[in-house]
Design a protein around this motif. Structure first.
Motif, short mmCIF file in Angstrom:
data_model
loop_
_atom_site.label_atom_id
_atom_site.label_comp_id
_atom_site.label_asym_id
_atom_site.label_seq_id
_atom_site.Cartn_x
_atom_site.Cartn_y
_atom_site.Cartn_z
N SER A 131 3.23 3.88 154.71
CA SER A 131 4.44 3.18 155.13
C SER A 131 5.65 3.70 154.36
O SER A 131 6.72 3.95 154.95
CB SER A 131 4.27 1.68 154.91
OG SER A 131 5.43 1.00 155.28
N ALA A 132 5.50 3.90 153.07
CA ALA A 132 6.60 4.44 152.25
C ALA A 132 6.94 5.87 152.68
O ALA A 132 8.12 6.24 152.76
CB ALA A 132 6.23 4.42 150.77
N ALA A 133 5.92 6.67 153.00
CA ALA A 133 6.15 8.05 153.45
C ALA A 133 6.89 8.06 154.78
O ALA A 133 7.76 8.90 155.00
CB ALA A 133 4.83 8.80 153.56
N ARG A 134 6.56 7.11 155.67
CA ARG A 134 7.26 7.02 156.95
C ARG A 134 8.73 6.66 156.74
O ARG A 134 9.62 7.20 157.40
CB ARG A 134 6.61 5.97 157.85
CG ARG A 134 5.28 6.36 158.40
CD ARG A 134 4.74 5.24 159.27
NE ARG A 134 3.36 5.45 159.61
CZ ARG A 134 2.41 4.52 159.50
NH1 ARG A 134 2.70 3.33 159.04
NH2 ARG A 134 1.17 4.80 159.84
N ARG A 135 8.98 5.72 155.82
CA ARG A 135 10.37 5.33 155.54
C ARG A 135 11.15 6.52 154.97
O ARG A 135 12.30 6.75 155.34
CB ARG A 135 10.41 4.14 154.58
CG ARG A 135 10.05 2.82 155.23
CD ARG A 135 10.36 1.63 154.33
NE ARG A 135 9.73 1.70 153.03
CZ ARG A 135 8.50 1.28 152.74
NH1 ARG A 135 7.75 0.77 153.71
NH2 ARG A 135 8.02 1.37 151.53
N THR A 136 10.52 7.26 154.06
CA THR A 136 11.17 8.44 153.49
C THR A 136 11.45 9.47 154.57
O THR A 136 12.52 10.07 154.61
CB THR A 136 10.28 9.05 152.38
OG1 THR A 136 10.08 8.07 151.36
CG2 THR A 136 10.90 10.29 151.78
N PHE A 137 10.48 9.67 155.46
CA PHE A 137 10.67 10.61 156.57
C PHE A 137 11.85 10.19 157.43
O PHE A 137 12.72 11.00 157.76
CB PHE A 137 9.38 10.70 157.41
CG PHE A 137 9.51 11.56 158.63
CD1 PHE A 137 9.43 12.95 158.52
CD2 PHE A 137 9.71 11.01 159.88
CE1 PHE A 137 9.55 13.76 159.64
CE2 PHE A 137 9.83 11.81 161.01
CZ PHE A 137 9.75 13.19 160.88
N ASN A 138 11.88 8.91 157.81
CA ASN A 138 12.97 8.44 158.67
C ASN A 138 14.33 8.55 157.97
O ASN A 138 15.33 8.88 158.61
CB ASN A 138 12.71 7.00 159.13
CG ASN A 138 11.71 6.95 160.27
OD1 ASN A 138 11.39 7.96 160.89
ND2 ASN A 138 11.20 5.77 160.55
N ALA A 139 14.37 8.30 156.67
CA ALA A 139 15.63 8.45 155.93
C ALA A 139 16.06 9.92 155.93
O ALA A 139 17.25 10.23 156.12
CB ALA A 139 15.47 7.93 154.50
#
Length: 187
Positions: A131-139
């Motif tokens: 989930s954190a990796a997805r947020r970083t990707f989206n940012a």
């Protein structure tokens, strides 16, 4: 004097171009790095699945379809190469894992098993990291897309053939609360 002003303007334009171009390249590389982080977390998740499945098999004779689905998705994921395919498989695995967690709740002896508890805690940790990796990707994608679309970097992005990238999104079905009763009625 006019020659120095002309040279100064050319130097400023060249430095601005170099700065904007390097910024775009940095943002593009950040998106690739963030995507790679998602791949690492997905690999970690798929490496944990066999432990989870084997531990649960002894207890969950009635939920073989969930275990079979997880096994099939894991094998498909090992062959996935495109970002879209990986994202689709990730969404399918997330759904299957939520069904699995609901099924575990129905088996108190499975829930109390130390092995399944350890694997489930590991899976929860991986899910949080994913989930954190997805947020970083989206940012990173948002930052990149802003640079591609905003003036004056949009001019340079156009020359570099850079286009906006899609965000990692969750389908509407997965945004809804899980109805445990409905899951068991469908089995």
């Amino acid at each position: 004097m006019g020659l120095f002003i002309t040279i100064g303007i050319i130097v400023i334009i060249a430095l601005a171009y170099i700065s904007l171009r390097n910024g775009l390249i940095g943002k593009k590389n950040q998106v690739a790095n963030a995507e790679s982080s998602i791949d690492v977390m997905l690999k970690k998740r798929f490496d944990l699945l066999p432990n989870l499945i084997e531990t649960a098999k002894a207890y969950m004779q009635h939920e073989k379809s969930v275990l079979t689905e997880l096994t099939e998705l894991r094998s498909q994921a090992s062959n996935a190469t495109s970002t879209d395919t990986k994202a689709a498989l990730d969404k399918q695995v997330s759904t299957a894992l939520s069904h699995f967690r609901v099924a575990v709740e129905a088996y108190p002896e499975l829930k109390a098993n130390e092995n399944i508890d350890t694997v489930l805690r590991s899976m929860n940790e991986v899910e949080a990291q994913l989930s954190a990796a997805r947020r970083t990707f989206n940012a990173s994608v948002t930052d990149f897309n802003n640079a591609v679309e905003m003036f004056p970097s949009s001019i340079i992005a156009n020359h570099m053939n850079l286009t906006t990238l899609p965000l990692f999104d969750i389908p509407e079905v997965e945004r809804q609360n899980v109805n445990a009763a409905e899951l068991f009625n469908n089995k």
